[in-house]
Design an enzyme around this catalytic site. Structure first.
Site, mmCIF file in Angstrom:
data_model
loop_
_atom_site.group_PDB
_atom_site.id
_atom_site.type_symbol
_atom_site.label_atom_id
_atom_site.label_comp_id
_atom_site.label_asym_id
_atom_site.label_seq_id
_atom_site.Cartn_x
_atom_site.Cartn_y
_atom_site.Cartn_z
ATOM 1 N N GLU A 163 -2.196 -44.856 -0.150
ATOM 2 C CA GLU A 163 -1.025 -44.135 0.532
ATOM 3 C C GLU A 163 0.095 -43.925 -0.259
ATOM 4 O O GLU A 163 0.373 -44.832 -1.640
ATOM 5 C CB GLU A 163 -0.431 -45.064 1.797
ATOM 6 C CG GLU A 163 0.546 -44.903 2.361
ATOM 7 C CD GLU A 163 1.157 -45.940 3.307
ATOM 8 O OE1 GLU A 163 0.683 -46.882 3.227
ATOM 9 O OE2 GLU A 163 1.900 -45.741 4.033
ATOM 10 N N LYS A 222 1.172 -39.854 9.118
ATOM 11 C CA LYS A 222 0.993 -41.221 9.750
ATOM 12 C C LYS A 222 1.698 -41.363 11.228
ATOM 13 O O LYS A 222 2.900 -41.076 11.382
ATOM 14 C CB LYS A 222 1.745 -42.252 8.979
ATOM 15 C CG LYS A 222 1.474 -43.753 9.216
ATOM 16 C CD LYS A 222 2.130 -44.447 7.835
ATOM 17 C CE LYS A 222 1.646 -45.885 8.084
ATOM 18 N NZ LYS A 222 2.262 -46.898 6.785
ATOM 19 N N CYS A 239 -3.042 -46.751 6.503
ATOM 20 C CA CYS A 239 -2.400 -48.290 6.340
ATOM 21 C C CYS A 239 -2.001 -48.857 7.862
ATOM 22 O O CYS A 239 -3.009 -49.014 8.600
ATOM 23 C CB CYS A 239 -1.054 -48.210 5.559
ATOM 24 S SG CYS A 239 -0.990 -49.990 4.793
ATOM 25 N N VAL A 243 0.801 -54.704 2.620
ATOM 26 C CA VAL A 243 1.791 -55.966 2.443
ATOM 27 C C VAL A 243 1.355 -57.191 3.243
ATOM 28 O O VAL A 243 1.647 -58.360 2.585
ATOM 29 C CB VAL A 243 3.276 -55.726 2.375
ATOM 30 C CG1 VAL A 243 3.507 -54.698 1.325
ATOM 31 C CG2 VAL A 243 3.563 -55.340 3.686
#
Ligand code: ACM
Length: 266
Positions: A39, A110, A143, A170
């Site tokens: 990404e 997205k 993501c 993350v």
């Protein structure tokens, strides 16, 4: 058989040209049909706000970065899926683009923005879509889209064989969860994550690496280390994604009962 894979690396925030050169160099000898990059692979991830995002984004239809990647696709006769900070008039999207030797094929924006991305990007405004690459049906998501099972399901209902998944993860849950996504939909999934940190004046984020290729039925074909550059390519049999049987009497697509899933439309 199709040669697919990912390039996991550590983009430097704001250094679009340097990140592009790193990618072009790493892939100059690659032998693949379809390669997935992370990404926001060229800008970095942790923008301070819309102004900074706007300054680093490009219109993929008029982009030096995309032109260079098309050149690479021509030279290697391959397709690339990469995360891309997209500027379209006054809108900013966290996008993923499919590029081939013939140029830009498709842009996905997205749908599910993560955390402070909501301060930097507009939410995606285009339907999910599947495109053909060398006889395989390829879908894209980005993501955090992983946490909404509807994303992979929708792509699968549209006929995706392979879900390309540029990521800057993350949280620690995704990689394992994607094994379930591939099992419940009978598709391949290529998660291309980044590693390293974005250290910015407003804070810092560490990314988890562990990019992976997963086969239908939740079979992990490869997983990268957490904090290292890795280029990985393997051969897959797309036919495995077209066999949706889970027992002799059960087909995971054919046995769905969408007439009872009205609540999903809410
Ligand atoms: C993410 O969606 N980049 C966590």
């Amino acid at each position: 058989m199709l040669k697919v894979g990912y390039f996991q690396f550590r983009p430097l925030f704001g250094q679009v040209r340097k990140n592009l050169v790193k990618v072009l160099k790493a892939l100059e000898q690659v032998d693949a049909d379809l390669l997935v990059l992370p990404e926001l692979a060229f800008t970095g991830y942790y923008f301070s706000g819309r102004e900074e995002t706007a300054a680093l984004s490009e219109d993929p239809e008029r982009s030096d970065t995309v032109d260079s990647l098309v050149g690479l696709c021509k030279a290697r006769d391959m397709h690339i899926v990469t995360g891309f900070a997209e500027k379209k008039r006054d809108k900013l999207f966290n996008s993923s683009i499919l590029i081939g030797p013939e140029g830009l094929v498709h842009t996905y924006r997205k749908l599910h923005l993560f955390s402070e991305e909501k301060n930097c990007f507009d939410p995606g405004d285009l339907p999910l879509q599947v495109d053909e690459v060398r006889g395989a049906k390829v879908g894209m998501m980005i993501c955090f889209d992983w946490i909404f099972p509807e994303t992979v399901r929708s792509l699968s209902v549209l006929g995706a064989d392979i879900v390309c998944h540029p990521s800057n993860l993350v949280l620690s849950y995704c990689q394992q969860t994607m094994l379930s996504r591939t099992l419940e939909n009978g598709v391949y999934a290529i998660t291309a994550n980044r590693f390293g940190m974005d250290k910015r004046p407003h804070g810092e984020l560490k990314f988890t690496g562990k990019s992976q290729v997963v086969a239908p039925k939740g079979v992990l074909l490869n997983r990268a280390p957490s904090q290292r550059t890795q280029l990985f390519v393997c051969e897959i049999d797309v036919a495995a994604a077209r066999d949706k049987s889970i027992t002799a009497l059960n087909d995971i697509m054919g046995d769905r009962r969408p007439e009872f899933y009205d609540a999903l439309g809410k």
